[in-house]
Write a protein that holds these residues in place. Sequence first.
Motif, PDB file in Angstrom:
ATOM      1  N   SER A  35      15.982  -0.695  -4.862  1.00  0.00           N
ATOM      2  CA  SER A  35      14.705  -0.525  -5.549  1.00  0.00           C
ATOM      3  C   SER A  35      13.535  -0.725  -4.598  1.00  0.00           C
ATOM      4  N   ASN A  36      13.751  -1.449  -3.512  1.00  0.00           N
ATOM      5  CA  ASN A  36      12.700  -1.649  -2.513  1.00  0.00           C
ATOM      6  C   ASN A  36      12.512  -0.428  -1.625  1.00  0.00           C
ATOM      7  N   THR A  37      13.410   0.533  -1.720  1.00  0.00           N
ATOM      8  CA  THR A  37      13.348   1.699  -0.844  1.00  0.00           C
ATOM      9  C   THR A  37      13.029   2.982  -1.613  1.00  0.00           C
ATOM     10  N   VAL A  38      12.557   2.842  -2.837  1.00  0.00           N
ATOM     11  CA  VAL A  38      12.222   4.021  -3.641  1.00  0.00           C
ATOM     12  C   VAL A  38      10.727   4.299  -3.548  1.00  0.00           C
ATOM     13  N   VAL A  39      10.392   5.483  -3.033  1.00  0.00           N
ATOM     14  CA  VAL A  39       9.003   5.909  -2.947  1.00  0.00           C
ATOM     15  C   VAL A  39       8.712   6.859  -4.106  1.00  0.00           C
ATOM     16  N   TYR A  40       7.499   6.783  -4.630  1.00  0.00           N
ATOM     17  CA  TYR A  40       7.083   7.649  -5.737  1.00  0.00           C
ATOM     18  C   TYR A  40       6.043   8.640  -5.225  1.00  0.00           C
ATOM     19  N   GLY A  41       6.274   9.910  -5.514  1.00  0.00           N
ATOM     20  CA  GLY A  41       5.348  10.963  -5.109  1.00  0.00           C
ATOM     21  C   GLY A  41       4.696  11.606  -6.313  1.00  0.00           C
ATOM     22  N   ALA A  42       3.401  11.884  -6.219  1.00  0.00           N
ATOM     23  CA  ALA A  42       2.651  12.453  -7.338  1.00  0.00           C
ATOM     24  C   ALA A  42       2.082  13.820  -6.981  1.00  0.00           C
ATOM     25  N   LYS A  43       2.141  14.729  -7.942  1.00  0.00           N
ATOM     26  CA  LYS A  43       1.505  16.033  -7.803  1.00  0.00           C
ATOM     27  C   LYS A  43       1.142  16.543  -9.185  1.00  0.00           C
ATOM     28  N   LEU A  44       0.190  17.468  -9.256  1.00  0.00           N
ATOM     29  CA  LEU A  44      -0.154  18.078 -10.537  1.00  0.00           C
ATOM     30  C   LEU A  44       1.017  18.908 -11.027  1.00  0.00           C
ATOM     31  N   ASN A 271       6.695  14.742  20.177  1.00  0.00           N
ATOM     32  CA  ASN A 271       5.824  14.616  21.354  1.00  0.00           C
ATOM     33  C   ASN A 271       4.603  15.537  21.309  1.00  0.00           C
ATOM     34  N   GLN A 272       4.285  16.062  20.134  1.00  0.00           N
ATOM     35  CA  GLN A 272       3.089  16.885  19.963  1.00  0.00           C
ATOM     36  C   GLN A 272       2.144  16.185  18.998  1.00  0.00           C
ATOM     37  N   THR A 273       0.854  16.189  19.340  1.00  0.00           N
ATOM     38  CA  THR A 273      -0.119  15.569  18.435  1.00  0.00           C
ATOM     39  C   THR A 273      -0.190  16.334  17.127  1.00  0.00           C
ATOM     40  N   LEU A 274      -0.403  15.603  16.054  1.00  0.00           N
ATOM     41  CA  LEU A 274      -0.482  16.216  14.734  1.00  0.00           C
ATOM     42  C   LEU A 274      -1.726  17.086  14.647  1.00  0.00           C
ATOM     43  N   ALA A 275      -1.549  18.344  14.215  1.00  0.00           N
ATOM     44  CA  ALA A 275      -2.658  19.307  14.218  1.00  0.00           C
ATOM     45  C   ALA A 275      -3.531  19.207  12.977  1.00  0.00           C
ATOM     46  N   ASN A 276      -3.109  18.457  11.982  1.00  0.00           N
ATOM     47  CA  ASN A 276      -3.906  18.320  10.765  1.00  0.00           C
ATOM     48  C   ASN A 276      -3.713  16.923  10.194  1.00  0.00           C
ATOM     49  N   ASP A 277      -4.560  16.568   9.246  1.00  0.00           N
ATOM     50  CA  ASP A 277      -4.493  15.236   8.659  1.00  0.00           C
ATOM     51  C   ASP A 277      -3.279  15.120   7.746  1.00  0.00           C
ATOM     52  N   LEU A 278      -2.871  13.886   7.493  1.00  0.00           N
ATOM     53  CA  LEU A 278      -1.806  13.632   6.540  1.00  0.00           C
ATOM     54  C   LEU A 278      -2.330  13.814   5.114  1.00  0.00           C
ATOM     55  N   PHE A 279      -1.393  13.953   4.174  1.00  0.00           N
ATOM     56  CA  PHE A 279      -1.764  13.987   2.768  1.00  0.00           C
ATOM     57  C   PHE A 279      -1.770  12.582   2.174  1.00  0.00           C
ATOM     58  N   SER A 280      -0.882  11.717   2.715  1.00  0.00           N
ATOM     59  CA  SER A 280      -0.780  10.380   2.136  1.00  0.00           C
ATOM     60  C   SER A 280      -0.080   9.437   3.095  1.00  0.00           C
ATOM     61  N   LEU A 281      -0.322   8.141   2.873  1.00  0.00           N
ATOM     62  CA  LEU A 281       0.231   7.081   3.710  1.00  0.00           C
ATOM     63  C   LEU A 281       0.561   5.906   2.797  1.00  0.00           C
ATOM     64  N   ALA A 282       1.752   5.284   2.977  1.00  0.00           N
ATOM     65  CA  ALA A 282       2.121   4.159   2.114  1.00  0.00           C
ATOM     66  C   ALA A 282       3.162   3.277   2.800  1.00  0.00           C
ATOM     67  N   PHE A 283       3.088   1.967   2.521  1.00  0.00           N
ATOM     68  CA  PHE A 283       4.056   1.002   3.029  1.00  0.00           C
ATOM     69  C   PHE A 283       5.112   0.714   1.970  1.00  0.00           C
ATOM     70  N   SER A 284       6.365   0.595   2.409  1.00  0.00           N
ATOM     71  CA  SER A 284       7.407   0.104   1.518  1.00  0.00           C
ATOM     72  C   SER A 284       7.277  -1.412   1.428  1.00  0.00           C
ATOM     73  N   LEU A 285       7.987  -2.011   0.466  1.00  0.00           N
ATOM     74  CA  LEU A 285       7.955  -3.467   0.324  1.00  0.00           C
ATOM     75  C   LEU A 285       8.592  -4.160   1.514  1.00  0.00           C
ATOM     76  N   LEU A 286       9.378  -3.421   2.288  1.00  0.00           N
ATOM     77  CA  LEU A 286      10.026  -3.980   3.473  1.00  0.00           C
ATOM     78  C   LEU A 286       9.144  -3.880   4.709  1.00  0.00           C
ATOM     79  N   GLY A 287       7.956  -3.264   4.560  1.00  0.00           N
ATOM     80  CA  GLY A 287       7.009  -3.182   5.663  1.00  0.00           C
ATOM     81  C   GLY A 287       7.107  -1.931   6.505  1.00  0.00           C
ATOM     82  N   ASP A 288       7.892  -0.939   6.072  1.00  0.00           N
ATOM     83  CA  ASP A 288       7.989   0.328   6.794  1.00  0.00           C
ATOM     84  C   ASP A 288       6.893   1.276   6.320  1.00  0.00           C
ATOM     85  N   LEU A 289       6.321   2.032   7.250  1.00  0.00           N
ATOM     86  CA  LEU A 289       5.224   2.933   6.929  1.00  0.00           C
ATOM     87  C   LEU A 289       5.746   4.359   6.774  1.00  0.00           C
ATOM     88  N   TYR A 290       5.346   5.004   5.682  1.00  0.00           N
ATOM     89  CA  TYR A 290       5.766   6.378   5.393  1.00  0.00           C
ATOM     90  C   TYR A 290       4.537   7.253   5.178  1.00  0.00           C
TER      91      TYR A 290
END
Length: 329
Positions: A35-44, A271-290
């Motif tokens: 349950s600590n590793t479940v991410v929730y994604g939202a869209k219309l 090894n290539q820089t990201l060409a556009n911004d992210l849509f979203s950023l979130a930490f899991s309860l274990l401290g990992d960034l997604y």
Amino acid sequence: MKLKIRRRQFGKLVLASAATTAIINLADKSFAQNSNTVVYGAKLTDKDKNKAKDQESTDVANTTPAINVTALDVVTLQQVSSTEVPSTTVDNPNTATESVKKALYTEPTERITGFTSLSDGSFVFVVVGSSQKGNYTKLLITDSKKLDKKPKSKKISGFKKTNNTIEAVVGTKDDKLICIVSETGGTPPFKFALIDPQNGKVSYESDLALPELFPSRRYSNLAQSPIDGKYYLTTMNSEGITQLAQLDVDNKSIITGKGKIIELSPLTFDNQTLANDLFSLAFSLLGDLYAVGKLKSEQTRYLFNVDLKNAKMKRLTEFSVEKITFPRS
């Protein structure tokens, strides 16, 4: 003889029962860990994307679209569930908002600009509706365990200027709602602010002493680490380079008395820089960034794991959502 057999049978039953209990406890423990590793994604929902074109301006101002929420286990990369948060009307329709009629005709549109969680198990969404009469930002709060129930919703007001919109939000450890406000409907300049979930009011002053932001940069995707409480976000410069950054509210500037934005490494993939911004950023309860983002040559959205040390991104799986969060309870 019969008594001995019964005792043996009883012993076997006891052992079998103990083994079954152990298996059940192990399964429960495994579920708790997962349950600590479940991410929730939202869209219309698709129906609301189509419906938005036919809505009147007053509907965009006072109604919220249906939102599809998909749960994904970041370890197994398997979908856990998919639930629709139903459309609803705001409970403060008479609240005046800082909107102004647009000069050119604009078809009504809706977009999710924020998704976060609170300590009581609530999910918080921010939705921006745009129409001929202006932009309207709405706050939705719902129980993460009862997503199919109608959420509570309010129009957000108290912006310093007309047609301001909220473009990112994060629920802090003490359940404040820090947000990033755009003064021009989604583009720079941006400002930090707080949202009061009780009345939907925006406040630009707080004990957090949130810093001023450079007017020519894009800022978005707020997240707070559950391990050390530090805030992270993304920032994009005029050259289109997206960097991971930290919002430091503990070590305030001697000159301004406010917190600082500390720019970290540019986000990279292969090894290539990201060409556009992210849509979203979130930490899991274990401290990992997604993160949710897409690559330059693709339209597909993916879920990435982000290394905080060097901002390197590891692609995990396709995840066609607009915003993500992890529940906090």
